[in-house]
Design an enzyme around this catalytic site. Structure first.
Site, mmCIF file in Angstrom:
data_model
loop_
_atom_site.group_PDB
_atom_site.id
_atom_site.type_symbol
_atom_site.label_atom_id
_atom_site.label_comp_id
_atom_site.label_asym_id
_atom_site.label_seq_id
_atom_site.Cartn_x
_atom_site.Cartn_y
_atom_site.Cartn_z
ATOM 1 C CE LYS A 100 -1.674 1.605 4.055
ATOM 2 N NZ LYS A 100 -1.406 3.013 4.373
ATOM 3 C CG ASN A 101 2.305 2.637 3.513
ATOM 4 O OD1 ASN A 101 1.144 2.940 3.223
ATOM 5 N ND2 ASN A 101 2.682 2.387 4.739
ATOM 6 N NE ARG A 126 -7.002 4.405 5.346
ATOM 7 C CZ ARG A 126 -6.099 5.096 6.053
ATOM 8 N NH1 ARG A 126 -6.304 5.294 7.335
ATOM 9 N NH2 ARG A 126 -5.010 5.574 5.481
ATOM 10 C CG ASP A 139 3.144 1.518 9.521
ATOM 11 O OD1 ASP A 139 3.383 1.764 8.325
ATOM 12 O OD2 ASP A 139 2.808 2.403 10.332
ATOM 13 C CB CYS A 189 -5.309 10.036 11.191
ATOM 14 S SG CYS A 189 -3.733 9.365 11.622
ATOM 15 N NE ARG A 204 0.462 10.505 10.112
ATOM 16 C CZ ARG A 204 -0.105 9.482 9.473
ATOM 17 N NH1 ARG A 204 -1.249 9.035 9.886
ATOM 18 N NH2 ARG A 204 0.459 8.945 8.403
#
Ligand code: EPZ
Length: 419
Positions: free
Chosen positions: A22-23, A398, A306, A118, A123
């Protein structure tokens, strides 16, 4: 809105295939608009965040065709005209801010809603904006928007106070067609940065040193379309490694790059898990007497933030005292209160969590508060006695493709249901 129901206590077995990252794919989709030619991303992960960043680009007349059968994304940015993206969509997913660098690089100006914070932290984007200004852009922030414009971007030396992943990526994209050379010092070294640079260089950019702390970008006149397959998702892989450990199971994980998993392999091995690498696969055996460990999250190549929630869940089931220190985000222990509902013994002390392992977690109704916390709660459900319901599972969607299907494929008693 969906929830995941897990009936715990079952061992896992068999094999699971990891999706691409994803990243990696999010900044690559943003970078694809730099050329105005067609770009193709092969084996892309069909994730909610991929759909959202694609919708953001569609609001500025980019044509994006996502084929979920072939996992192929075709991006045609030849007709981009507006220089302002939809604010609701940008607020929905902060990574949309990654299109800022590409847009000022190609069009010399762009206006975007300030990405919100978030659950895990405020952030900020100050390092992104510092980079754009250093390249000669005029940056203004006001009324909830960021605007940057530059008649010409000029290469410069930029030092990042913190090795921010997003700022490194945004500055790279802003610098690829700037006049002269740009050096980013104290750059983020994550594998996803290296993958983005590989994508940009395949478009004709001239980037050296991505993946190290110093990146050199020699500006080029223009870029062309390309085709690219992103790297595997090291965080999804780490999540399934933790699934094996928390259920004390032995499974095979296909789609890994050992180099990108060194800190996770090191810490799980220290806890007593047995890991055997076989090329792009690994056999992981968690059916051992695991030991408590201490973890401190750091920028890559340190232990990834993460993976912090997932390892916290595992260590709740390991007798003894483990201490986890979160140095990257200021509020990334929200999973702790949910795990306590399952009988975990976690005390939060500032940036650290002190975990005393318990004999058994017990199933409960818990809520996903963010992407990785949600995944961690699903893992706890695999180990818990009885039934666990994880609500607000949209957070997990997500970043994970069909997490419940992949776990079911490993023998978990798990299903998705409407809330
Ligand atoms: C990327 O976020 C990832 N997201 C995050 O993954 C990941 O947790 C994070 O990097 C750290 O590895 C994507 O790649 C889409 P940062 P990013 O900028 O770029 C401070 C997930 O679960 N900072 O490296 O936003 C910031 O406050 C997500 O997949 C500034 O101070 O992370 C934070 O403390 C969550 N000023 C630290 O740097 C800035 O201008 C790390 O942020 C930018 C960041």
């Amino acid at each position: 809105m969906d929830k995941i129901i897990v009936r715990g206590g079952k061992r896992l077995e068999g094999e699971v295939n990891i999706s691409t990252a994803k990243n990696s794919v999010l900044p690559i989709i943003a970078a694809s608009i730099l050329s105005g030619d067609k770009c193709i991303i092969e084996s892309a992960p069909m994730l909610e965040d991929v759909f959202v960043i694609s919708d953001v680009l569609r609001t500025i007349s980019t044509e994006i065709d996502i084929d979920s059968k072939t996992n192929r994304i075709l991006i045609d940015s030849s007709n981009i005209k507006d220089c302002e993206a939809s604010s609701e969509l940008v607020k929905k997913m902060r990574a949309s801010f990654l299109i800022m660098g590409a847009m000022i690089s190609r069009f010399g100006k762009f206006r975007l809603s300030l990405p919100g914070g978030c659950n895990i932290g405020t952030r900020p984007i100050d390092l992104h904006l510092k980079g754009f200004s250093a390249l000669g852009a005029e940056v203004s922030v006001g009324h909830g928007y960021v605007e940057a414009q530059a008649k010409k971007l000029i290469g410069n030396k930029i030092y990042l106070d913190f090795p921010s992943v997003g700022a490194t990526e945004n500055i790279m994209m802003a610098a690829v067609m700037a006049e002269g050379e740009t050096t980013i010092e104290n750059a983020a070294e994550e594998p996803e940065i290296e993958d983005l640079a590989k994508f940009l260089n395949s478009m004709g950019a001239n980037i050296i040193g991505a993946g190290s702390g110093t990146i050199h970008i020699i500006g080029v006149k223009n870029l062309k379309g390309t085709t690219h397959k992103p790297i595997y998702d090291r965080i999804e892989a780490g999540t399934f490694m933790t699934a094996a450990a928390i259920t004390r199971s032995k499974i095979k994980i296909n789609g890994i790059d050992e180099r990108h998993l060194k800190p996770v392999i090191a810490k799980l091995t220290e806890a007593g898990v047995n890991i055997k690498i076989e090329g792009n696969s690994m056999v992981i055996d968690g059916d051992r007497d695991l030991k408590p460990i201490d973890i401190k999250t750091m920028p890559y190549p340190g232990f990834p933030t993460d993976m912090q929630s997932q390892l916290s869940g595992l260590l709740c089931t390991v007798h003894g005292t483990s201490i986890i220190t979160e140095t990257i985000f200021e509020n990334r222990f929200m999973h702790a209160s949910e795990m306590k509902r399952m009988g975990a013994n976690i005390k939060i002390d500032g940036r650290s969590a002190v975990i005393e392992g318990v004999d058994r977690l017990t199933g409960a109704e818990v809520r996903a508060t963010d992407l990785r916390a949600g995944a961690a709660l699903v893992l706890c459900g695999l180990a818990a006695e009885g039934e666990t319901e994880v609500t607000d599972i949209y957070h997990v969607d997500r970043g994970y493709v069909n997490i419940e299907k992949k776990l079911k494929g490993l023998g978990a008693d798990i299903e998705r249901a409407k809330m």
